[in-house]
Design a protein around this motif. Structure first.
Motif, PDB file in Angstrom:
ATOM      1  N   THR A   1       4.671   4.467  -9.010  1.00 55.98           N
ATOM      2  CA  THR A   1       3.243   4.171  -8.855  1.00 55.98           C
ATOM      3  C   THR A   1       2.557   5.360  -8.168  1.00 55.98           C
ATOM      4  OG1 THR A   1       3.834   1.856  -8.680  1.00 55.98           O
ATOM      5  CG2 THR A   1       1.601   2.436  -8.036  1.00 55.98           C
TER       6      THR A   1
ATOM      7  N   SER B   1      -0.970  -0.847   8.621  1.00 58.05           N
ATOM      8  CA  SER B   1      -1.721  -2.017   9.092  1.00 58.05           C
ATOM      9  C   SER B   1      -2.066  -1.932  10.586  1.00 58.05           C
ATOM     10  CB  SER B   1      -0.934  -3.294   8.803  1.00 58.05           C
ATOM     11  OG  SER B   1       0.313  -3.227   9.437  1.00 58.05           O
TER      12      SER B   1
ATOM     13  N   VAL C   1       3.626   2.488  -2.210  1.00 56.65           N
ATOM     14  CA  VAL C   1       2.661   3.249  -3.002  1.00 56.65           C
ATOM     15  C   VAL C   1       2.059   4.398  -2.176  1.00 56.65           C
ATOM     16  CG1 VAL C   1       0.503   3.092  -4.285  1.00 56.65           C
ATOM     17  CG2 VAL C   1       2.155   1.219  -4.401  1.00 56.65           C
TER      18      VAL C   1
ATOM     19  N   ASN D   1      -4.499  -2.808  -5.533  1.00 57.95           N
ATOM     20  CA  ASN D   1      -5.236  -3.633  -6.479  1.00 57.95           C
ATOM     21  C   ASN D   1      -6.448  -4.247  -5.769  1.00 57.95           C
ATOM     22  OD1 ASN D   1      -3.624  -3.498  -8.919  1.00 57.95           O
ATOM     23  ND2 ASN D   1      -2.025  -4.519  -7.721  1.00 57.95           N
TER      24      ASN D   1
ATOM     25  N   ASP E   1       6.070  -6.117  -5.390  1.00 56.23           N
ATOM     26  CA  ASP E   1       4.682  -5.878  -4.973  1.00 56.23           C
ATOM     27  C   ASP E   1       4.712  -5.848  -3.442  1.00 56.23           C
ATOM     28  OD1 ASP E   1       1.808  -5.695  -6.007  1.00 56.23           O
ATOM     29  OD2 ASP E   1       1.604  -7.293  -4.561  1.00 56.23           O
TER      30      ASP E   1
HETATM   31  P1  NAD Z   1       3.874  -2.277   0.745  1.00 51.88           P
HETATM   32  O1  NAD Z   1       4.070  -3.616   1.337  1.00 51.88           O
HETATM   33  O2  NAD Z   1       5.049  -1.421   0.493  1.00 51.88           O
HETATM   34  O3  NAD Z   1       2.822  -1.427   1.624  1.00 51.88           O
HETATM   35  C1  NAD Z   1       1.564  -1.892   2.031  1.00 51.88           C
HETATM   36  C2  NAD Z   1       1.067  -0.946   3.120  1.00 51.88           C
HETATM   37  O4  NAD Z   1      -0.285  -1.241   3.449  1.00 51.88           O
HETATM   38  C3  NAD Z   1       1.863  -1.025   4.429  1.00 51.88           C
HETATM   39  O5  NAD Z   1       2.073   0.289   4.915  1.00 51.88           O
HETATM   40  C4  NAD Z   1       0.922  -1.793   5.369  1.00 51.88           C
HETATM   41  O6  NAD Z   1       1.155  -1.471   6.717  1.00 51.88           O
HETATM   42  C5  NAD Z   1      -0.409  -1.228   4.874  1.00 51.88           C
HETATM   43  N1  NAD Z   1      -1.591  -1.986   5.264  1.00 51.88           N
HETATM   44  C6  NAD Z   1      -1.832  -3.315   5.216  1.00 51.88           C
HETATM   45  N2  NAD Z   1      -3.077  -3.577   5.671  1.00 51.88           N
HETATM   46  C7  NAD Z   1      -3.632  -2.388   6.025  1.00 51.88           C
HETATM   47  C8  NAD Z   1      -4.890  -1.960   6.557  1.00 51.88           C
HETATM   48  N3  NAD Z   1      -5.850  -2.839   6.823  1.00 51.88           N
HETATM   49  N4  NAD Z   1      -5.100  -0.636   6.769  1.00 51.88           N
HETATM   50  C9  NAD Z   1      -4.151   0.265   6.505  1.00 51.88           C
HETATM   51  N5  NAD Z   1      -2.946  -0.060   5.984  1.00 51.88           N
HETATM   52  C10 NAD Z   1      -2.694  -1.363   5.754  1.00 51.88           C
HETATM   53  O7  NAD Z   1       3.054  -2.537  -0.629  1.00 51.88           O
HETATM   54  P2  NAD Z   1       2.915  -1.550  -1.864  1.00 51.88           P
HETATM   55  O8  NAD Z   1       3.917  -1.921  -2.887  1.00 51.88           O
HETATM   56  O9  NAD Z   1       2.791  -0.152  -1.383  1.00 51.88           O
HETATM   57  O10 NAD Z   1       1.501  -2.055  -2.460  1.00 51.88           O
HETATM   58  C11 NAD Z   1       0.265  -1.591  -1.927  1.00 51.88           C
HETATM   59  C12 NAD Z   1      -0.820  -1.928  -2.916  1.00 51.88           C
HETATM   60  O11 NAD Z   1      -0.535  -1.294  -4.179  1.00 51.88           O
HETATM   61  C13 NAD Z   1      -0.993  -3.422  -3.238  1.00 51.88           C
HETATM   62  O12 NAD Z   1      -2.351  -3.671  -3.511  1.00 51.88           O
HETATM   63  C14 NAD Z   1      -0.187  -3.575  -4.526  1.00 51.88           C
HETATM   64  O13 NAD Z   1      -0.615  -4.703  -5.300  1.00 51.88           O
HETATM   65  C15 NAD Z   1      -0.509  -2.269  -5.213  1.00 51.88           C
HETATM   66  N6  NAD Z   1       0.436  -1.858  -6.242  1.00 51.88           N
HETATM   67  C16 NAD Z   1       1.761  -1.712  -5.963  1.00 51.88           C
HETATM   68  C17 NAD Z   1       2.613  -1.270  -6.977  1.00 51.88           C
HETATM   69  C18 NAD Z   1       4.066  -0.986  -6.707  1.00 51.88           C
HETATM   70  O14 NAD Z   1       4.732  -0.449  -7.611  1.00 51.88           O
HETATM   71  N7  NAD Z   1       4.586  -1.272  -5.553  1.00 51.88           N
HETATM   72  C19 NAD Z   1       2.116  -1.015  -8.261  1.00 51.88           C
HETATM   73  C20 NAD Z   1       0.763  -1.171  -8.509  1.00 51.88           C
HETATM   74  C21 NAD Z   1      -0.075  -1.587  -7.478  1.00 51.88           C
END
Ligand code: NAD
Length: 422
Positions: free
Chosen positions: A186, A239, A218, A324, A142
């Motif tokens: 995803t 972020s 994602v 999520n 995640d």
């Molecule tokens: P990750 O850590 O790979 O990426 C998160 C991204 O969000 C990063 O680029 C970060 O810089 C960015 N971010 C954080 N705060 C931000 C903001 N305020 N504005 C803009 N960007 C911001 O995480 P991920 O695996 O890509 O997960 C992202 C979301 O998707 C989470 O909610 C996670 O629960 C959900 N999700 C992930 C998966 C998966 O397979 N990885 C599956 C289902 C749901």
């Protein structure tokens, strides 16, 4: 507001549209098991730091608990409970035989060395050993965790139990029994949902403008695959901030990723090698990019991004929740009043857990599929889930989130009921 309170209010709202037995409602208001550990780690400089780790096993009505492991300084029990509940709903929406769980450690992994991170993951895994496994609870990556972390987890679990158990986690490296296609799954699942949505809204993909918030696993894969499919990616952010296309010309997410790797930020101008484009793009803050003109806004970062405060300023026709819990219940009401369609997280990002389920199946069969086979199996599941949710929304005259919850709750309730009462 507490994220778990948001989740429970979604449960309550959806329950009013079906005859959900009060017994089932009461059961679903609480997780089946909450595990909380303090994990002391010897840091590279010889000092000791103690981290808080959580695993919430929310519902096993439809199968073993399933859900990711998050490393983030803000991880807390309330958030993990909400995420675990949504996993149970999500697995039921796409009809895979799994329950819901989630875990996390309150840590900023960016300030830990690789060695510290590996020791922390192994120490957390040792505490989890009695409670996890292919028939109990299966973990996955995640926020801030990845295949490498899953590799350490599988190795530690296998060492402690004395047998190789790859199916204790999904999203593993291929060499340890990972599935082809899992890393992009995803985002790929989100693209299948986008195609269905665009079909329903009768939009032309080539003219459809998309902003993606979040540029991690994602967001990056979603943007890359949507760009490849011909959609116009006009805004991207992480972020630290974002980039927006002035004239709506669109951008190649791989160019932005190359530039981000070189400079560490996504900014108003990007360079690929020595060629820079600084005329057609501009910087935007995280706040601005959510409110910028677009056809579709894709939320792929964190929870509580669209709130009562900014919901009135969203210009997109539709929102796809790849993260999520990015929209609060108050924002949902405001968006619905303004006719903004929200494709909920429990449907839109379910491609990840569905491919994780495929990974478990392959591990247990000891027989592996090609990426094409994985995608061939993923597409109809996402397509069917979208159609079922859409039909339910039309039949009940409700938004897609309530429809998805109703569909899932019917399935979970059936499993609880056939298990008997005593
Ligand atoms: P990750 O850590 O790979 O990426 C998160 C991204 O969000 C990063 O680029 C970060 O810089 C960015 N971010 C954080 N705060 C931000 C903001 N305020 N504005 C803009 N960007 C911001 O995480 P991920 O695996 O890509 O997960 C992202 C979301 O998707 C989470 O909610 C996670 O629960 C959900 N999700 C992930 C998966 C998966 O397979 N990885 C599956 C289902 C749901």
């Amino acid at each position: 507001m507490s994220v778990f309170t948001n989740a429970l209010s979604q449960l309550k709202k959806a329950s009013t549209y079906i005859n959900l037995p009060s017994r089932v409602q009461e059961i679903l208001k609480k997780p089946e098991r909450v595990l909380q550990f303090s994990i002391p780690i010897t840091m590279d400089n010889g000092s000791t730091r103690v981290f808080d780790g959580y695993r919430v096993q929310y519902s096993s009505a439809r199968g073993p608990y399933k859900g990711g492991l998050r490393y983030h300084p803000k991880v807390n029990l309330d958030e993990v409970k909400a995420l675990a509940f949504w996993m149970a709903i999500k697995c039921a929406v796409v009809g895979i035989p799994l329950g819901g769980g989630k875990g996390g450690i309150a840590v900023d992994p960016k300030v830990l060395s690789q060695g510290e991170l590996e020791r922390l993951t192994r120490a957390f895994t040792r505490r989890l050993v009695p409670f996890i496994g292919p028939e109990q609870d299966v973990l996955a990556p995640d926020v801030n965790t990845n295949p490498e972390v899953m590799g350490w987890l599988v190795d530690e679990y296998s060492k402690v139990t004395g047998r190789f158990v790859p199916a204790v986690a999904t999203g593993k490296p291929l060499a340890l029994g990972g599935s082809q296609g899992r890393t992009a799954a995803t985002g790929q699942g989100g693209l299948f949902i986008l195609n269905e949505l665009v079909g329903k809204l009768k939009l032309d993909p080539k003219k459809t403008r998309i902003i993606v918030q979040g540029f991690g696993n994602v967001g990056y894969y979603f943007a890359k695959l949507a760009h490849k499919a011909g959609y116009k990616i006009i805004g991207l952010s992480d972020s630290k901030g974002g980039i927006y296309s002035n004239g709506g010309a669109g951008m190649d997410p791989d160019h932005i990723m190359q530039d981000k790797k070189a400079r560490g930020i996504i900014a108003g101008c990007y360079c690929v090698g020595s060629v820079c484009d600084c005329e057609n793009y501009r910087s935007m803050t995280n706040k601005q990019i959510l409110e910028a003109p677009t056809d579709i806004l894709v939320l792929a970062a964190m929870e509580n991004q669209i709130t009562r405060e900014n919901a009135g300023r969203i210009k997109a026709k539709a929102i796809i929740e790849m993260a999520n819990g990015p929209t609060t219940p108050e924002a949902d009401i405001k968006l619905a009043k303004r006719g903004v369609i929200v494709v909920p997280d429990v449907l839109a990002n379910a491609g990840g857990v569905t491919t994780s389920y495929f990974e478990m199946v392959q591990n247990l069969q000891q027989y592996y599929w090609t990426e094409a086979e994985v995608m061939q199996k993923l597409k109809p599941i996402m397509g069917q889930a979208f159609k079922q949710v859409w039909q339910k929304a039309e039949a009940l005259k409700v938004d897609l989130r309530i429809a998805a919850f109703v569909l899932a709750l019917e399935r979970i309730a059936e499993a609880i009921e056939v298990r008997g009462k005593y």
